[in-house]
Design a protein around this motif. Structure first.
Motif, mmCIF file in Angstrom:
data_model
loop_
_atom_site.group_PDB
_atom_site.id
_atom_site.type_symbol
_atom_site.label_atom_id
_atom_site.label_comp_id
_atom_site.label_asym_id
_atom_site.label_seq_id
_atom_site.Cartn_x
_atom_site.Cartn_y
_atom_site.Cartn_z
ATOM 1 N N VAL A 1 104.411 55.081 30.979
ATOM 2 C CA VAL A 1 105.261 55.878 30.098
ATOM 3 C C VAL A 1 105.361 55.177 28.739
ATOM 4 N N LYS A 2 105.329 55.937 27.664
ATOM 5 C CA LYS A 2 105.477 55.368 26.325
ATOM 6 C C LYS A 2 106.947 55.429 25.921
ATOM 7 N N VAL A 3 107.405 54.402 25.230
ATOM 8 C CA VAL A 3 108.821 54.293 24.884
ATOM 9 C C VAL A 3 108.978 53.971 23.399
ATOM 10 N N ILE A 4 109.850 54.731 22.743
ATOM 11 C CA ILE A 4 110.254 54.394 21.370
ATOM 12 C C ILE A 4 111.715 53.969 21.465
ATOM 13 N N PRO A 5 111.959 52.659 21.548
ATOM 14 C CA PRO A 5 113.323 52.181 21.783
ATOM 15 C C PRO A 5 114.175 52.191 20.517
ATOM 16 N N GLY A 6 115.469 52.229 20.711
ATOM 17 C CA GLY A 6 116.401 52.073 19.599
ATOM 18 C C GLY A 6 116.715 50.601 19.408
ATOM 19 N N PHE B 1 103.002 61.299 37.713
ATOM 20 C CA PHE B 1 102.272 62.540 38.015
ATOM 21 C C PHE B 1 101.115 62.768 37.049
ATOM 22 N N GLY B 2 100.830 61.785 36.207
ATOM 23 C CA GLY B 2 99.668 61.872 35.322
ATOM 24 C C GLY B 2 99.921 62.518 33.977
ATOM 25 N N LYS B 3 101.187 62.720 33.610
ATOM 26 C CA LYS B 3 101.513 63.330 32.327
ATOM 27 C C LYS B 3 101.667 62.256 31.249
ATOM 28 N N GLU B 4 101.279 62.633 30.028
ATOM 29 C CA GLU B 4 101.525 61.754 28.881
ATOM 30 C C GLU B 4 102.979 61.961 28.454
ATOM 31 N N VAL B 5 103.764 60.906 28.514
ATOM 32 C CA VAL B 5 105.207 61.029 28.262
ATOM 33 C C VAL B 5 105.652 59.990 27.239
ATOM 34 N N ILE B 6 106.456 60.438 26.287
ATOM 35 C CA ILE B 6 107.104 59.520 25.350
ATOM 36 C C ILE B 6 108.616 59.664 25.509
#
Length: 259
Positions: free
Chosen positions: A81-86, A31-36
């Motif tokens: 989508v941006k991801v900070i993985p464990g 939907f065009g949102k910046e997401v982390i």
């Protein structure tokens, strides 16, 4: 401007929380949102697996151990989508310092419209730490009494910590008579049910391929329910497509989408 930081928690494991968080994040990005997406499950991290992002060299664990910069642990996932993985390494788990999460979340919050935090299930210390770092809480639960009871405990602790409960996502709904109704659940938890995601075999199929359901099968019932919730959170209008019938899905699989 700081984005919304929402922690997703469940009182027990097996509610489908991580899969829901991954798909909701991808839907918001669509939907065009910046997401982390932040995997705050220090001991059982698996958000990256759901997104098909295995073998990540630098993870949140390295940042929490003071061995890497935050910017090096942010990766681009499906739909942007941006991801900070464990981390999955036992050695890295031992070195990680969960108390650093609160400091990190302020920095992360400046980078996106939404920060979705996948908290560990249960109410261990790492779970409580995750509840602390989000400003808002969404409970992911199943419509059965044991899951709802555990969810109530989680909600009460979150409130004491100053985290605002937004509502609950009911996952794996089958509408069997043994399940609690939406009204019953809202009365017990004293929060609105934000979405009811039906039991859907397409979820497991998508997970097996490491592709989010909202990408692999966007017209499946669960994908539509997740997209509706994403639109609600994003404050936009979205018209859901008609779910495909099982027969139509079979024909698409056999003939490559030709009618």
């Amino acid at each position: 401007m700081e984005g919304r930081s929402i922690v997703f928690a469940s009182g027990k494991g097996g509610t489908g929380k991580t899969t829901t968080v991954a798909n909701l994040g991808v839907a918001l990005a669509q939907f065009g949102k910046e997401v982390i997406l932040l995997d705050a499950d220090i001991t059982m991290a698996n958000l990256s697996l759901v997104l098909g992002m295995e073998d990540i060299p630098i993870t949140l664990h390295d940042v929490l151990a003071g061995e890497a910069d935050l910017k090096d642990a942010i990766y681009e996932g499906p739909a942007g989508v941006k991801v900070i993985p464990g981390g999955l390494s036992l050695e890295k788990i031992k070195k990680a310092k969960p108390e650093k999460l609160r400091q990190l979340i302020r920095e992360i919050g400046q980078m996106a419209d939404f920060v979705l935090i996948d908290a560990p299930a249960g109410l261990e210390m790492t779970s409580v730490t995750a509840l602390l770092i989000g400003k808002e809480l969404i409970i992911v639960t199943n419509p059965e009494i044991s899951a709802i009871t555990d969810s109530l405990k989680t909600k009460l602790i979150a409130e004491k910590l100053g985290t605002l409960p937004l509502g609950a996502i009911l996952n794996r709904v089958t509408n069997e008579k043994t399940e609690l109704t939406q009204e019953e659940i809202e009365a017990i938890l004293e929060v609105p049910v934000l979405a009811m995601i039906p039991e859907d075999p397409e979820v497991k199929r998508a997970s097996a391929y490491g592709v989010p359901l909202v990408i692999k099968n966007p017209t499946s019932p669960s994908a539509i329910a997740i997209k509706q919730l994403a639109a609600k959170l994003a404050g936009i209008k979205w018209q859901a497509p008609e779910p495909e019938s099982p027969i139509k899905r079979v024909f698409k699989a056999l003939f490559g989408g030709k009618k």
